[in-house]
Design an enzyme around this catalytic site. Structure first.
Site, PDB file in Angstrom:
ATOM      1  N   LYS A  71     -45.361 -22.639   7.809  1.00 19.48           N
ATOM      2  CA  LYS A  71     -46.015 -23.403   8.859  1.00 19.48           C
ATOM      3  C   LYS A  71     -45.441 -22.950  10.208  1.00 19.48           C
ATOM      4  O   LYS A  71     -44.267 -22.582  10.240  1.00 19.48           O
ATOM      5  CB  LYS A  71     -45.857 -24.911   8.669  1.00 19.48           C
ATOM      6  CG  LYS A  71     -44.439 -25.440   8.574  1.00 19.48           C
ATOM      7  CD  LYS A  71     -43.475 -25.662   9.670  1.00 19.48           C
ATOM      8  CE  LYS A  71     -43.696 -25.729  11.088  1.00 19.48           C
ATOM      9  NZ  LYS A  71     -42.368 -25.874  11.833  1.00 19.48           N
ATOM     10  N   SER A  95     -37.814  -7.062   7.925  1.00 20.11           N
ATOM     11  CA  SER A  95     -37.447  -7.822   9.109  1.00 20.11           C
ATOM     12  C   SER A  95     -36.828  -6.849  10.104  1.00 20.11           C
ATOM     13  O   SER A  95     -36.173  -5.883   9.682  1.00 20.11           O
ATOM     14  CB  SER A  95     -36.432  -8.914   8.723  1.00 20.11           C
ATOM     15  OG  SER A  95     -36.447  -9.974   9.641  1.00 20.11           O
ATOM     16  N   ASP A 144     -43.520 -27.391  17.340  1.00 20.40           N
ATOM     17  CA  ASP A 144     -43.044 -26.701  16.138  1.00 20.40           C
ATOM     18  C   ASP A 144     -42.575 -27.724  15.097  1.00 20.40           C
ATOM     19  O   ASP A 144     -43.079 -27.715  13.962  1.00 20.40           O
ATOM     20  CB  ASP A 144     -41.933 -25.683  16.472  1.00 20.40           C
ATOM     21  CG  ASP A 144     -41.399 -25.046  15.208  1.00 20.40           C
ATOM     22  OD1 ASP A 144     -42.045 -24.126  14.689  1.00 20.40           O
ATOM     23  OD2 ASP A 144     -40.354 -25.511  14.697  1.00 20.40           O
ATOM     24  N   ILE A 156     -35.280 -19.960   8.127  1.00 25.68           N
ATOM     25  CA  ILE A 156     -36.010 -20.631   7.039  1.00 25.68           C
ATOM     26  C   ILE A 156     -36.082 -19.752   5.787  1.00 25.68           C
ATOM     27  O   ILE A 156     -36.051 -20.262   4.664  1.00 25.68           O
ATOM     28  CB  ILE A 156     -37.421 -21.087   7.498  1.00 25.68           C
ATOM     29  CG1 ILE A 156     -37.973 -22.138   6.543  1.00 25.68           C
ATOM     30  CG2 ILE A 156     -38.388 -19.925   7.657  1.00 25.68           C
ATOM     31  CD1 ILE A 156     -37.169 -23.398   6.444  1.00 25.68           C
TER      32      ILE A 156
HETATM   33  P1  NAP Z   1     -35.665 -17.682  13.152  1.00 23.57           P
HETATM   34  O1  NAP Z   1     -34.370 -18.109  12.560  1.00 23.57           O
HETATM   35  O2  NAP Z   1     -35.737 -17.338  14.583  1.00 23.57           O
HETATM   36  O3  NAP Z   1     -36.172 -16.481  12.269  1.00 23.57           O
HETATM   37  C1  NAP Z   1     -37.346 -15.796  12.508  1.00 23.57           C
HETATM   38  C2  NAP Z   1     -37.135 -14.364  12.068  1.00 23.57           C
HETATM   39  O4  NAP Z   1     -38.377 -13.680  12.198  1.00 23.57           O
HETATM   40  C3  NAP Z   1     -36.136 -13.632  12.922  1.00 23.57           C
HETATM   41  O5  NAP Z   1     -34.890 -13.646  12.284  1.00 23.57           O
HETATM   42  C4  NAP Z   1     -36.711 -12.218  13.046  1.00 23.57           C
HETATM   43  O6  NAP Z   1     -35.998 -11.312  12.258  1.00 23.57           O
HETATM   44  C5  NAP Z   1     -38.054 -12.316  12.332  1.00 23.57           C
HETATM   45  N1  NAP Z   1     -39.117 -11.630  13.060  1.00 23.57           N
HETATM   46  C6  NAP Z   1     -39.415 -11.670  14.367  1.00 23.57           C
HETATM   47  N2  NAP Z   1     -40.478 -10.881  14.606  1.00 23.57           N
HETATM   48  C7  NAP Z   1     -40.838 -10.336  13.412  1.00 23.57           C
HETATM   49  C8  NAP Z   1     -41.842  -9.425  13.011  1.00 23.57           C
HETATM   50  N3  NAP Z   1     -42.726  -8.943  13.877  1.00 23.57           N
HETATM   51  N4  NAP Z   1     -41.901  -9.098  11.702  1.00 23.57           N
HETATM   52  C9  NAP Z   1     -41.039  -9.586  10.832  1.00 23.57           C
HETATM   53  N5  NAP Z   1     -40.051 -10.439  11.162  1.00 23.57           N
HETATM   54  C10 NAP Z   1     -39.960 -10.804  12.446  1.00 23.57           C
HETATM   55  O7  NAP Z   1     -36.795 -18.785  12.918  1.00 23.57           O
HETATM   56  P2  NAP Z   1     -36.989 -19.740  11.666  1.00 23.57           P
HETATM   57  O8  NAP Z   1     -36.360 -21.049  11.952  1.00 23.57           O
HETATM   58  O9  NAP Z   1     -36.656 -19.041  10.422  1.00 23.57           O
HETATM   59  O10 NAP Z   1     -38.563 -19.995  11.790  1.00 23.57           O
HETATM   60  C11 NAP Z   1     -39.496 -19.025  11.407  1.00 23.57           C
HETATM   61  C12 NAP Z   1     -40.796 -19.751  11.076  1.00 23.57           C
HETATM   62  O11 NAP Z   1     -40.534 -20.688  10.055  1.00 23.57           O
HETATM   63  C13 NAP Z   1     -41.349 -20.539  12.259  1.00 23.57           C
HETATM   64  O12 NAP Z   1     -42.744 -20.461  12.265  1.00 23.57           O
HETATM   65  C14 NAP Z   1     -40.925 -21.976  11.980  1.00 23.57           C
HETATM   66  O13 NAP Z   1     -41.857 -22.903  12.493  1.00 23.57           O
HETATM   67  C15 NAP Z   1     -40.953 -21.974  10.471  1.00 23.57           C
HETATM   68  N6  NAP Z   1     -40.083 -22.996   9.875  1.00 23.57           N
HETATM   69  C16 NAP Z   1     -38.764 -23.128  10.257  1.00 23.57           C
HETATM   70  C17 NAP Z   1     -38.020 -24.155   9.718  1.00 23.57           C
HETATM   71  C18 NAP Z   1     -36.560 -24.364  10.060  1.00 23.57           C
HETATM   72  O14 NAP Z   1     -35.992 -25.391   9.672  1.00 23.57           O
HETATM   73  N7  NAP Z   1     -35.894 -23.435  10.734  1.00 23.57           N
HETATM   74  C19 NAP Z   1     -38.577 -25.036   8.798  1.00 23.57           C
HETATM   75  C20 NAP Z   1     -39.875 -24.822   8.392  1.00 23.57           C
HETATM   76  C21 NAP Z   1     -40.600 -23.803   8.945  1.00 23.57           C
HETATM   77  P3  NAP Z   1     -34.754 -10.408  12.703  1.00 23.57           P
HETATM   78  O15 NAP Z   1     -33.613 -11.360  12.756  1.00 23.57           O
HETATM   79  O16 NAP Z   1     -34.696  -9.459  11.580  1.00 23.57           O
HETATM   80  O17 NAP Z   1     -35.077  -9.798  14.047  1.00 23.57           O
END
Ligand code: NAP
Length: 310
Positions: free
Chosen positions: A93, A39, A171, A17
Protein backbone atom coordinates in the site's frame (compact mmCIF):
# COMPACT_ATOMS: atom_id res chain seq x y z
CA UNK A 1 1.94 -24.17 -7.76
CA UNK A 2 1.46 -25.73 -4.35
CA UNK A 3 3.57 -25.97 -1.21
CA UNK A 4 5.41 -28.83 -2.99
CA UNK A 5 6.14 -26.46 -5.87
CA UNK A 6 6.38 -23.00 -4.33
CA UNK A 7 6.00 -19.75 -6.25
CA UNK A 8 9.41 -18.24 -7.07
CA UNK A 9 9.36 -14.70 -5.67
CA UNK A 10 11.44 -11.56 -5.89
CA UNK A 11 11.30 -8.53 -3.58
CA UNK A 12 11.75 -5.14 -5.22
CA UNK A 13 12.59 -2.21 -2.92
CA UNK A 14 14.51 -3.45 0.10
CA UNK A 15 13.68 -0.89 2.79
CA UNK A 16 11.95 -0.88 6.18
CA UNK A 17 8.72 -2.66 5.29
CA UNK A 18 10.48 -5.30 3.19
CA UNK A 19 12.81 -6.11 6.09
CA UNK A 20 10.26 -5.80 8.92
CA UNK A 21 7.38 -7.67 7.32
CA UNK A 22 7.77 -9.11 3.81
CA UNK A 23 10.96 -11.10 4.36
CA UNK A 24 9.79 -12.74 7.63
CA UNK A 25 6.32 -13.49 6.18
CA UNK A 26 7.82 -15.03 3.04
CA UNK A 27 10.35 -17.07 5.02
CA UNK A 28 7.50 -18.76 6.92
CA UNK A 29 5.15 -19.32 3.97
CA UNK A 30 5.68 -22.64 2.21
CA UNK A 31 3.80 -21.44 -0.86
CA UNK A 32 6.66 -19.07 -1.71
CA UNK A 33 10.39 -19.33 -2.31
CA UNK A 34 12.35 -16.06 -2.34
CA UNK A 35 14.95 -16.28 -5.09
CA UNK A 36 16.00 -12.70 -5.82
CA UNK A 37 15.80 -9.05 -4.80
CA UNK A 38 16.28 -5.70 -6.51
CA UNK A 39 16.95 -2.37 -4.84
CA UNK A 40 19.27 0.56 -5.56
CA UNK A 41 21.26 -0.11 -2.38
CA UNK A 42 19.55 -2.66 -0.14
CA UNK A 43 20.36 -6.37 -0.35
CA UNK A 44 18.79 -9.59 0.93
CA UNK A 45 21.00 -12.40 2.26
CA UNK A 46 21.24 -15.70 0.41
CA UNK A 47 19.45 -14.66 -2.81
CA UNK A 48 20.56 -13.09 -6.10
CA UNK A 49 20.63 -9.28 -5.75
CA UNK A 50 20.27 -6.63 -8.45
CA UNK A 51 20.02 -2.85 -8.43
CA UNK A 52 16.93 -2.61 -10.66
CA UNK A 53 13.96 -4.71 -11.66
CA UNK A 54 14.82 -4.71 -15.38
CA UNK A 55 18.11 -6.51 -14.78
CA UNK A 56 16.48 -8.86 -12.29
CA UNK A 57 13.73 -9.89 -14.73
CA UNK A 58 16.28 -10.62 -17.44
CA UNK A 59 18.77 -12.43 -15.21
CA UNK A 60 16.32 -14.66 -13.29
CA UNK A 61 13.62 -15.82 -15.71
CA UNK A 62 12.33 -18.46 -13.27
CA UNK A 63 10.78 -15.71 -11.12
CA UNK A 64 7.01 -16.09 -11.17
CA UNK A 65 5.96 -13.21 -8.92
CA UNK A 66 7.30 -9.96 -7.48
CA UNK A 67 6.47 -7.97 -4.37
CA UNK A 68 6.89 -4.25 -4.89
CA UNK A 69 7.93 -2.58 -1.63
CA UNK A 70 9.36 0.70 -2.88
CA UNK A 71 7.71 4.13 -2.42
CA UNK A 72 4.59 4.75 -4.53
CA UNK A 73 6.27 7.17 -6.96
CA UNK A 74 8.35 4.28 -8.38
CA UNK A 75 5.71 1.56 -8.41
CA UNK A 76 4.06 1.92 -11.80
CA UNK A 77 7.10 1.40 -14.01
CA UNK A 78 8.24 -1.60 -11.98
CA UNK A 79 4.76 -3.16 -11.96
CA UNK A 80 4.36 -2.60 -15.70
CA UNK A 81 7.73 -4.22 -16.45
CA UNK A 82 6.86 -7.22 -14.27
CA UNK A 83 3.38 -7.68 -15.77
CA UNK A 84 4.74 -7.40 -19.32
CA UNK A 85 7.26 -10.10 -18.41
CA UNK A 86 4.32 -12.32 -17.35
CA UNK A 87 4.91 -12.09 -13.58
CA UNK A 88 2.27 -11.90 -10.85
CA UNK A 89 2.52 -8.68 -8.85
CA UNK A 90 1.93 -7.94 -5.15
CA UNK A 91 1.92 -4.19 -4.48
CA UNK A 92 2.45 -2.70 -1.02
CA UNK A 93 0.00 0.00 0.00
CA UNK A 94 -0.55 2.49 -1.52
CA UNK A 95 -0.60 0.72 -4.90
CA UNK A 96 0.65 3.76 -6.80
CA UNK A 97 0.97 7.51 -6.87
CA UNK A 98 -2.19 8.08 -8.95
CA UNK A 99 -5.50 6.33 -9.52
CA UNK A 100 -5.14 6.23 -13.32
CA UNK A 101 -1.77 4.50 -13.29
CA UNK A 102 -3.14 1.68 -11.15
CA UNK A 103 -6.26 1.39 -13.34
CA UNK A 104 -3.94 0.92 -16.32
CA UNK A 105 -1.97 -1.77 -14.49
CA UNK A 106 -5.23 -3.55 -13.68
CA UNK A 107 -6.17 -3.60 -17.37
CA UNK A 108 -2.69 -4.74 -18.38
CA UNK A 109 -2.65 -7.56 -15.81
CA UNK A 110 -6.02 -8.81 -17.06
CA UNK A 111 -4.75 -8.74 -20.64
CA UNK A 112 -1.58 -10.64 -19.73
CA UNK A 113 -3.48 -13.15 -17.55
CA UNK A 114 -1.42 -12.49 -14.41
CA UNK A 115 -2.47 -11.68 -10.84
CA UNK A 116 -2.33 -8.10 -9.59
CA UNK A 117 -2.83 -7.67 -5.84
CA UNK A 118 -3.16 -4.16 -4.42
CA UNK A 119 -2.68 -5.01 -0.77
CA UNK A 120 -4.22 -3.08 2.15
CA UNK A 121 -2.51 -4.55 5.18
CA UNK A 122 -4.67 -2.78 7.79
CA UNK A 123 -7.75 -4.61 6.55
CA UNK A 124 -6.13 -7.77 7.96
CA UNK A 125 -5.75 -6.35 11.48
CA UNK A 126 -7.26 -8.67 14.11
CA UNK A 127 -10.45 -6.75 15.00
CA UNK A 128 -11.45 -5.44 11.56
CA UNK A 129 -13.69 -8.36 10.53
CA UNK A 130 -15.53 -8.27 13.87
CA UNK A 131 -16.06 -4.53 13.47
CA UNK A 132 -17.45 -5.00 9.99
CA UNK A 133 -19.86 -7.62 11.33
CA UNK A 134 -20.88 -5.37 14.24
CA UNK A 135 -21.53 -2.37 11.98
CA UNK A 136 -23.30 -4.55 9.42
CA UNK A 137 -26.14 -5.14 11.88
CA UNK A 138 -26.19 -1.70 13.53
CA UNK A 139 -27.59 1.66 12.50
CA UNK A 140 -24.71 4.13 12.43
CA UNK A 141 -25.51 7.67 13.58
CA UNK A 142 -22.09 9.27 13.18
CA UNK A 143 -18.48 8.20 12.83
CA UNK A 144 -14.99 9.61 13.28
CA UNK A 145 -11.44 8.65 12.43
CA UNK A 146 -8.47 9.92 14.47
CA UNK A 147 -5.13 8.84 12.99
CA UNK A 148 -2.44 10.82 14.78
CA UNK A 149 1.18 9.82 15.12
CA UNK A 150 4.68 11.21 15.48
CA UNK A 151 6.30 11.38 12.05
CA UNK A 152 9.79 11.67 13.59
CA UNK A 153 9.28 8.33 15.32
CA UNK A 154 7.77 6.35 12.43
CA UNK A 155 9.26 7.90 9.28
CA UNK A 156 12.80 9.11 10.01
CA UNK A 157 14.90 9.95 6.93
CA UNK A 158 12.13 9.05 4.47
CA UNK A 159 12.53 11.92 2.01
CA UNK A 160 10.19 10.32 -0.54
CA UNK A 161 7.27 10.61 1.90
CA UNK A 162 7.52 14.44 1.84
CA UNK A 163 7.70 14.62 -1.97
CA UNK A 164 4.66 14.94 -4.25
CA UNK A 165 3.34 11.40 -4.69
CA UNK A 166 4.70 10.38 -1.28
CA UNK A 167 1.36 11.35 0.29
CA UNK A 168 2.70 12.90 3.53
CA UNK A 169 0.31 12.20 6.40
CA UNK A 170 -1.91 10.26 3.98
CA UNK A 171 0.75 7.53 3.93
CA UNK A 172 -0.47 6.26 7.34
CA UNK A 173 -3.88 7.88 6.80
CA UNK A 174 -4.64 5.66 3.82
CA UNK A 175 -4.49 2.70 6.24
CA UNK A 176 -7.41 4.24 8.12
CA UNK A 177 -9.23 4.81 4.85
CA UNK A 178 -8.57 1.20 3.81
CA UNK A 179 -10.36 0.04 6.98
CA UNK A 180 -13.12 2.67 6.71
CA UNK A 181 -13.93 1.66 3.12
CA UNK A 182 -14.24 -1.94 4.32
CA UNK A 183 -16.41 -1.41 7.42
CA UNK A 184 -18.56 1.64 6.55
CA UNK A 185 -21.14 2.09 3.80
CA UNK A 186 -19.76 3.80 0.65
CA UNK A 187 -18.79 7.40 1.42
CA UNK A 188 -17.39 10.47 -0.28
CA UNK A 189 -15.48 13.51 0.85
CA UNK A 190 -17.35 16.80 1.28
CA UNK A 191 -14.68 19.12 2.74
CA UNK A 192 -10.96 19.03 3.50
CA UNK A 193 -8.12 21.21 4.73
CA UNK A 194 -4.57 19.99 4.13
CA UNK A 195 -1.72 21.51 6.16
CA UNK A 196 1.51 21.70 4.15
CA UNK A 197 4.73 22.71 5.97
CA UNK A 198 6.18 25.64 4.03
CA UNK A 199 9.32 23.62 3.19
CA UNK A 200 7.60 20.35 2.16
CA UNK A 201 5.73 19.00 -0.87
CA UNK A 202 3.24 16.87 1.07
CA UNK A 203 0.86 17.54 3.99
CA UNK A 204 1.69 17.04 7.67
CA UNK A 205 -1.98 17.07 8.71
CA UNK A 206 -5.45 16.91 7.18
CA UNK A 207 -8.93 17.54 8.54
CA UNK A 208 -11.75 16.13 6.43
CA UNK A 209 -15.46 15.48 6.43
CA UNK A 210 -16.97 12.55 4.58
CA UNK A 211 -20.62 11.60 4.15
CA UNK A 212 -21.96 8.13 3.50
CA UNK A 213 -24.54 7.41 0.80
CA UNK A 214 -27.29 7.58 3.39
CA UNK A 215 -26.10 10.84 4.93
CA UNK A 216 -24.01 9.69 7.93
CA UNK A 217 -21.23 12.20 8.71
CA UNK A 218 -17.67 10.87 9.15
CA UNK A 219 -15.14 13.33 10.64
CA UNK A 220 -11.53 12.47 9.78
CA UNK A 221 -8.45 13.91 11.47
CA UNK A 222 -4.95 12.93 10.36
CA UNK A 223 -1.98 14.51 12.13
CA UNK A 224 1.71 13.72 12.11
CA UNK A 225 2.62 16.07 14.96
CA UNK A 226 1.33 13.93 17.82
CA UNK A 227 3.97 13.09 20.40
CA UNK A 228 3.24 10.88 23.44
CA UNK A 229 0.45 8.32 23.04
CA UNK A 230 -0.36 7.62 19.40
CA UNK A 231 -3.93 7.40 18.06
CA UNK A 232 -5.07 5.04 15.33
CA UNK A 233 -8.77 4.96 16.15
CA UNK A 234 -12.07 4.63 14.29
CA UNK A 235 -15.21 5.43 16.28
CA UNK A 236 -18.92 5.12 15.58
CA UNK A 237 -22.08 5.99 17.47
CA UNK A 238 -24.69 3.35 16.69
CA UNK A 239 -28.07 2.14 17.94
CA UNK A 240 -26.21 -0.91 19.32
CA UNK A 241 -23.72 1.18 21.30
CA UNK A 242 -20.58 3.31 21.01
CA UNK A 243 -17.93 1.42 19.13
CA UNK A 244 -14.18 2.08 19.04
CA UNK A 245 -11.77 0.21 16.79
CA UNK A 246 -8.40 1.16 18.25
CA UNK A 247 -4.72 0.43 17.77
CA UNK A 248 -4.94 0.49 13.97
CA UNK A 249 -7.56 -2.27 13.91
CA UNK A 250 -6.23 -4.31 16.82
CA UNK A 251 -9.04 -3.95 19.38
CA UNK A 252 -12.81 -3.55 19.11
CA UNK A 253 -14.68 -2.19 22.11
CA UNK A 254 -18.40 -1.54 22.35
CA UNK A 255 -19.62 0.66 25.22
CA UNK A 256 -16.21 0.22 26.83
CA UNK A 257 -16.23 -3.60 26.71
CA UNK A 258 -13.59 -5.39 24.65
CA UNK A 259 -15.38 -7.48 22.02
CA UNK A 260 -12.41 -8.56 19.91
CA UNK A 261 -8.64 -8.35 20.00
CA UNK A 262 -5.82 -10.57 18.93
CA UNK A 263 -2.24 -10.89 17.78
CA UNK A 264 -1.18 -9.04 14.65
CA UNK A 265 -0.70 -11.32 11.62
CA UNK A 266 -1.30 -8.89 8.76
CA UNK A 267 1.55 -9.81 6.42
CA UNK A 268 1.30 -13.61 6.75
CA UNK A 269 -2.40 -13.17 5.88
CA UNK A 270 -1.56 -10.93 2.92
CA UNK A 271 0.74 -13.60 1.52
CA UNK A 272 -1.94 -16.27 2.07
CA UNK A 273 -4.30 -14.08 0.06
CA UNK A 274 -1.70 -13.54 -2.66
CA UNK A 275 -1.09 -17.30 -2.97
CA UNK A 276 -4.86 -17.86 -3.26
CA UNK A 277 -5.11 -15.21 -5.99
CA UNK A 278 -2.15 -16.60 -7.94
CA UNK A 279 -3.48 -20.15 -7.74
CA UNK A 280 -6.92 -18.96 -8.87
CA UNK A 281 -5.46 -16.65 -11.56
CA UNK A 282 -7.44 -13.76 -10.04
CA UNK A 283 -6.65 -10.13 -9.18
CA UNK A 284 -7.70 -7.98 -6.23
CA UNK A 285 -7.37 -4.26 -6.85
CA UNK A 286 -9.67 -2.11 -4.73
CA UNK A 287 -8.89 1.53 -5.41
CA UNK A 288 -11.41 3.09 -3.01
CA UNK A 289 -8.83 4.20 -0.38
CA UNK A 290 -6.55 5.70 -3.04
CA UNK A 291 -9.50 7.47 -4.69
CA UNK A 292 -10.39 9.15 -1.38
CA UNK A 293 -6.82 10.43 -1.05
CA UNK A 294 -6.97 11.77 -4.61
CA UNK A 295 -10.32 13.44 -3.83
CA UNK A 296 -8.88 15.04 -0.67
CA UNK A 297 -6.05 16.56 -2.71
CA UNK A 298 -8.61 17.69 -5.35
CA UNK A 299 -11.19 19.19 -2.99
CA UNK A 300 -8.96 20.21 -0.09
CA UNK A 301 -8.01 23.75 0.82
CA UNK A 302 -4.23 24.06 1.03
CA UNK A 303 -3.07 25.65 4.26
CA UNK A 304 0.61 26.56 4.65
CA UNK A 305 1.98 25.86 8.15
CA UNK A 306 5.38 26.23 9.82
CA UNK A 307 8.37 24.49 8.28
CA UNK A 308 9.08 20.92 9.38
CA UNK A 309 12.62 19.67 10.08
CA UNK A 310 13.50 16.07 11.01
P1 NAP B 1 11.84 2.95 3.06
O1 NAP B 1 12.37 2.36 4.32
O2 NAP B 1 12.22 4.32 2.67
O3 NAP B 1 12.21 1.93 1.92
C1 NAP B 1 11.89 2.12 0.59
C2 NAP B 1 12.99 1.47 -0.24
O4 NAP B 1 12.61 1.56 -1.61
C3 NAP B 1 14.31 2.17 -0.10
O5 NAP B 1 15.09 1.48 0.84
C4 NAP B 1 14.92 2.12 -1.50
O6 NAP B 1 15.94 1.17 -1.58
C5 NAP B 1 13.81 1.49 -2.34
N1 NAP B 1 13.64 2.16 -3.63
C6 NAP B 1 13.58 3.47 -3.90
N2 NAP B 1 13.41 3.64 -5.22
C7 NAP B 1 13.38 2.40 -5.78
C8 NAP B 1 13.26 1.92 -7.10
N3 NAP B 1 13.09 2.75 -8.13
N4 NAP B 1 13.27 0.59 -7.29
C9 NAP B 1 13.42 -0.25 -6.27
N5 NAP B 1 13.56 0.16 -5.00
C10 NAP B 1 13.54 1.47 -4.76
O7 NAP B 1 10.25 2.92 3.05
P2 NAP B 1 9.27 1.83 3.66
O8 NAP B 1 8.84 2.27 5.01
O9 NAP B 1 9.83 0.49 3.49
O10 NAP B 1 8.01 2.06 2.71
C11 NAP B 1 7.98 1.59 1.40
C12 NAP B 1 6.51 1.43 1.00
O11 NAP B 1 5.91 0.54 1.91
C13 NAP B 1 5.73 2.74 1.08
O12 NAP B 1 4.81 2.80 0.04
C14 NAP B 1 4.99 2.64 2.41
O13 NAP B 1 3.75 3.33 2.36
C15 NAP B 1 4.77 1.15 2.49
N6 NAP B 1 4.58 0.67 3.86
C16 NAP B 1 5.47 1.00 4.87
C17 NAP B 1 5.20 0.58 6.15
C18 NAP B 1 6.13 0.88 7.31
O14 NAP B 1 5.75 0.62 8.46
N7 NAP B 1 7.33 1.38 7.09
C19 NAP B 1 4.07 -0.18 6.43
C20 NAP B 1 3.26 -0.55 5.39
C21 NAP B 1 3.53 -0.11 4.12
P3 NAP B 1 17.51 1.43 -1.36
O15 NAP B 1 17.65 1.56 0.12
O16 NAP B 1 18.06 0.18 -1.90
O17 NAP B 1 17.89 2.68 -2.10
Amino acid sequence: MTAACPINMAIVGVGKIARDQHLPALARDKDFRLVAAASPHGKVDDVANFTDIGTLLEAVPEIEAVSLCMPPQFRHDAARAAILAGKHVFMEKPPGATVSEVEQLKTLAAKKGVTLFASWHSRYAPAVEATRTFLGSARIRSAAINWKEDVRRWHPNQDWIWQPGGFGVFDPGINALSIATYIFPPMFITAATLDFPENRGAPIAAQMTFRTDDGIPVAVDFDWRQTGPQSWDILAETDNGSMVLSGGGTTLTVDGKVEQEGPETEYPMLYRRFAELVHGRKSDVDLAPLQHVADAFMLGKRNVVEAFFD
